[in-house]
Scaffold this motif. Structure first.
Motif, short mmCIF file in Angstrom:
data_model
loop_
_atom_site.label_atom_id
_atom_site.label_comp_id
_atom_site.label_asym_id
_atom_site.label_seq_id
_atom_site.Cartn_x
_atom_site.Cartn_y
_atom_site.Cartn_z
N PRO A 1 -2.07 19.66 -46.30
CA PRO A 1 -1.11 19.92 -45.22
C PRO A 1 -1.18 18.88 -44.10
CG PRO A 1 -2.16 21.96 -45.88
CD PRO A 1 -2.90 20.84 -46.58
N PHE B 1 -0.17 23.92 -52.06
CA PHE B 1 -1.16 23.04 -51.43
C PHE B 1 -0.57 22.25 -50.25
CE2 PHE B 1 -2.84 23.49 -55.74
CZ PHE B 1 -4.14 23.83 -55.47
N PRO C 1 -8.75 15.91 -50.89
CA PRO C 1 -9.08 17.28 -51.27
C PRO C 1 -7.90 18.21 -50.95
CG PRO C 1 -10.83 16.32 -49.93
CD PRO C 1 -9.67 15.37 -49.89
N PRO C 2 -7.69 19.24 -51.74
CA PRO C 2 -6.54 20.14 -51.51
C PRO C 2 -6.46 20.70 -50.09
CG PRO C 2 -7.51 20.62 -53.63
CD PRO C 2 -8.42 19.61 -52.96
N ALA C 3 -7.58 20.97 -49.46
CA ALA C 3 -7.56 21.54 -48.11
C ALA C 3 -6.96 20.59 -47.08
CB ALA C 3 -8.98 21.93 -47.69
N VAL C 4 -6.94 19.29 -47.37
CA VAL C 4 -6.43 18.28 -46.44
C VAL C 4 -4.94 17.99 -46.66
CG1 VAL C 4 -6.80 15.90 -45.60
CG2 VAL C 4 -8.74 17.27 -46.33
N ALA D 1 1.66 23.40 -47.92
CA ALA D 1 1.93 24.22 -46.74
C ALA D 1 3.17 23.70 -46.01
CB ALA D 1 0.71 24.26 -45.81
#
Length: 116
Positions: free
Chosen positions: A43, A72, A38-41, A74
Motif C-alpha cells: 500500500p 495487497f 514485502p506484501p505489507a509494504v 489496499a
C-alpha cells in the motif's frame, strides 16, 4: 519504451522498503508495471507510485494485475477496477504442477506482459 525505476526508502534511516517500475503511456497515463517489496509494504508503494505519477504529469495511474493480488494493494475508494478478460495460460506440455494447484496463486502485473 522508457521505464522508470524508483527505490522507495525510509525517510530518516534510508533503509530500502521496495522498488517500483513506472512508464508514461502515449495517452498521458502512468502505468505501474511492477513492485518488488514485502506484501505489507505494497500500500505504501502504491501511494508513492500515485505521487510519482502526478509528478510526472500523468492524469491517471493504471496497472494490470491478476485479481488475487488486489487485496495487497489496499486501493483507495476512488480506484476503478475493470476486468481485462485476459486468461493466464497454463502449461500442459511438460511435467509440472497442474493448473488447479496454481490457480489464484500467480503474482502477475503489466511488467509480465509484452503484448500491450
Amino acid at each position: 519504451r522508457q521505464y522508470r525505476f524508483f527505490l522507495v526508502s525510509r525517510r530518516f534511516s534510508g533503509r530500502p522498503l521496495g522498488l517500483l517500475v513506472l512508464r508514461k503511456t502515449e495517452n498521458g497515463d502512468c502505468e505501474l508495471l511492477d513492485l518488488v517489496a514485502p506484501p505489507a509494504v505494497m500500500p505504501l508503494l502504491v501511494h508513492q507510485a500515485r505521487r510519482l505519477a502526478a509528478g510526472m504529469g500523468c492524469s491517471n495511474l493504471v496497472a494490470w494485475l491478476v485479481d488475487n493480488i488486489l487485496p495487497f494493494f489496499a486501493l483507495p475508494a476512488e480506484a476503478r477496477v475493470r476486468d481485462l478478460e485476459i486468461m493466464v495460460p497454463g502449461n500442459n506440455w511438460t511435467a509440472g504442477p497442474n493448473n488447479e494447484l496454481v490457480r489464484g496463486k500467480w503474482w502477475l502485473t503489466g511488467g509480465d506482459t509484452d503484448f500491450h
